[in-house]
Write a protein that holds these residues in place. Structure first.
Motif, short mmCIF file in Angstrom:
data_model
loop_
_atom_site.label_atom_id
_atom_site.label_comp_id
_atom_site.label_asym_id
_atom_site.label_seq_id
_atom_site.Cartn_x
_atom_site.Cartn_y
_atom_site.Cartn_z
N GLU A 1 13.46 51.90 33.44
CA GLU A 1 13.17 51.59 34.84
C GLU A 1 14.23 52.19 35.76
O GLU A 1 13.90 52.84 36.76
N ALA A 2 15.50 52.01 35.42
CA ALA A 2 16.58 52.56 36.24
C ALA A 2 16.53 54.08 36.24
O ALA A 2 16.71 54.73 37.29
N PHE A 3 16.27 54.68 35.08
CA PHE A 3 16.24 56.14 34.98
C PHE A 3 15.11 56.73 35.82
O PHE A 3 15.31 57.70 36.56
N VAL B 1 6.85 48.40 31.18
CA VAL B 1 7.73 48.11 32.31
C VAL B 1 6.99 48.17 33.64
O VAL B 1 7.11 47.28 34.48
N PHE B 2 6.18 49.22 33.85
CA PHE B 2 5.57 49.47 35.15
C PHE B 2 4.10 49.05 35.25
O PHE B 2 3.56 48.96 36.35
N GLY B 3 3.46 48.84 34.13
CA GLY B 3 2.08 48.38 34.16
C GLY B 3 1.04 49.46 34.36
O GLY B 3 -0.16 49.16 34.37
N LYS C 1 5.80 56.71 26.69
CA LYS C 1 4.59 56.27 27.37
C LYS C 1 4.33 54.78 27.13
O LYS C 1 3.97 54.04 28.06
N ARG C 2 4.54 54.32 25.90
CA ARG C 2 4.33 52.91 25.58
C ARG C 2 5.33 52.02 26.33
O ARG C 2 4.96 51.02 26.96
N LYS D 1 0.37 58.29 36.82
CA LYS D 1 -0.09 57.57 38.02
C LYS D 1 1.10 57.01 38.80
O LYS D 1 1.14 57.07 40.03
N TRP D 2 2.07 56.48 38.07
CA TRP D 2 3.23 55.90 38.75
C TRP D 2 4.02 56.97 39.49
O TRP D 2 4.44 56.77 40.64
#
Length: 268
Positions: free
Chosen positions: A174-176, A208-210, A202-203, A215-216
């Motif tokens: 997440e931080a990266f 973390v992001f859902g 990817k998993r 897409k994110w």
């Protein structure tokens, strides 16, 4: 735009007459560069660094950087770079019994200033390059050994960076990603730099992001674009910095998400 990039294996000579924004760059090997003329601006996503005429910089491997090359007025941007790949460093470490001991170096680059020996070395290397002598691989190998010795004399602690052959460890995804989302590199690069295989990346990302990484990344970049446009930035000034390859693709995807073209956001 006149440009020259002479690749002599591990030694590269670059020359540009106009501003050259090459966007993202994955630094896969340690690099030592000599700024002959012009200015270079580097950005690691958090900090910005500048290199000027006559400066020498050391770039650490396995990182993402954006860079802009600015030639001087009525002149040319020129640089000479030495790429220190892993095989060269492994051979050197075996020959001279050098082992990395500490693993706490995290600066993306260092500027080497006021070192007469390294400056003289770079000037001599430039003479060899301009005379065409660096086409001889035997000479290239000797000159790379020479610069490694000079670097270790300049800063013995560089041993722990140059001869650390470990791959990146597992990082907080997440931080990266929140730091590096604007770099336009393939997902396998993000996976590698966070210490994961592509499938594991990817998993973990979706946990973390859902949503999927693709897409994110698109949503994150467009959200930042919307914010910058509201602040008065022009689309032509921000699309490269946000990881889009061309202005038309940026405008199309922005309008698809927000229902308005970037120019409409500016005038709102």
């Amino acid at each position: 735009m006149k440009s020259t990039r002479e690749n002599l294996g591990n030694i590269v000579y670059s020359c540009y007459t106009q501003v050259n924004r090459q966007g993202e760059h994955f630094v896969s090997d340690h690099v030592l560069s000599y700024q002959i003329s012009g200015d270079l601006t580097l950005n690691d996503g958090v900090n910005q660094y500048s290199a000027y005429d006559g400066s020498i910089r050391f770039l650490r491997r396995n990182q993402l950087l954006k860079f802009t090359k600015q030639p001087p007025a009525d002149g040319e941007f020129k640089s000479l770079s030495i790429y220190l790949d892993q095989q060269i460093l492994k051979d050197f470490s075996l020959e001279y019994d050098l082992i990395s001991e500490k693993k706490n170096y995290n600066k993306p680059l260092s500027l080497i200033e006021d070192n007469l020996q390294l400056k003289a070395y770079m000037e001599s290397l430039l003479i060899y390059q301009l005379s065409g002598q660096l086409s001889d691989q035997r000479l290239v190998e000797l000159k790379i050994k020479e610069v490694l010795i000079l670097l270790l004399q300049y800063d013995p602690e560089l041993k722990d960076i140059l001869f650390d052959f470990n791959e990146p460890g597992k990082l907080d995804i997440e931080a990266f990603m929140n730091k590096n989302y604007h770099f336009n590199v393939n997902l396998d690069r993000f996976a590698y730099l966070t210490g994961r295989s592509l499938a594991t990346f990817k998993r973990d990302f979706e946990k973390v992001f859902g949503i999927t990484p693709g897409k994110w990344l698109l949503q994150k970049r467009l959200q930042e674009a919307h914010y910058l446009l509201e602040k008065g930035k022009a689309a032509s000034d921000i699309y490269l910095d946000l990881g889009f390859e061309d202005l038309s693709h940026f405008s199309f995807t922005f309008k698809k998400l927000y229902g308005l073209s970037p120019s409409k956001i500016i005038s709102a």
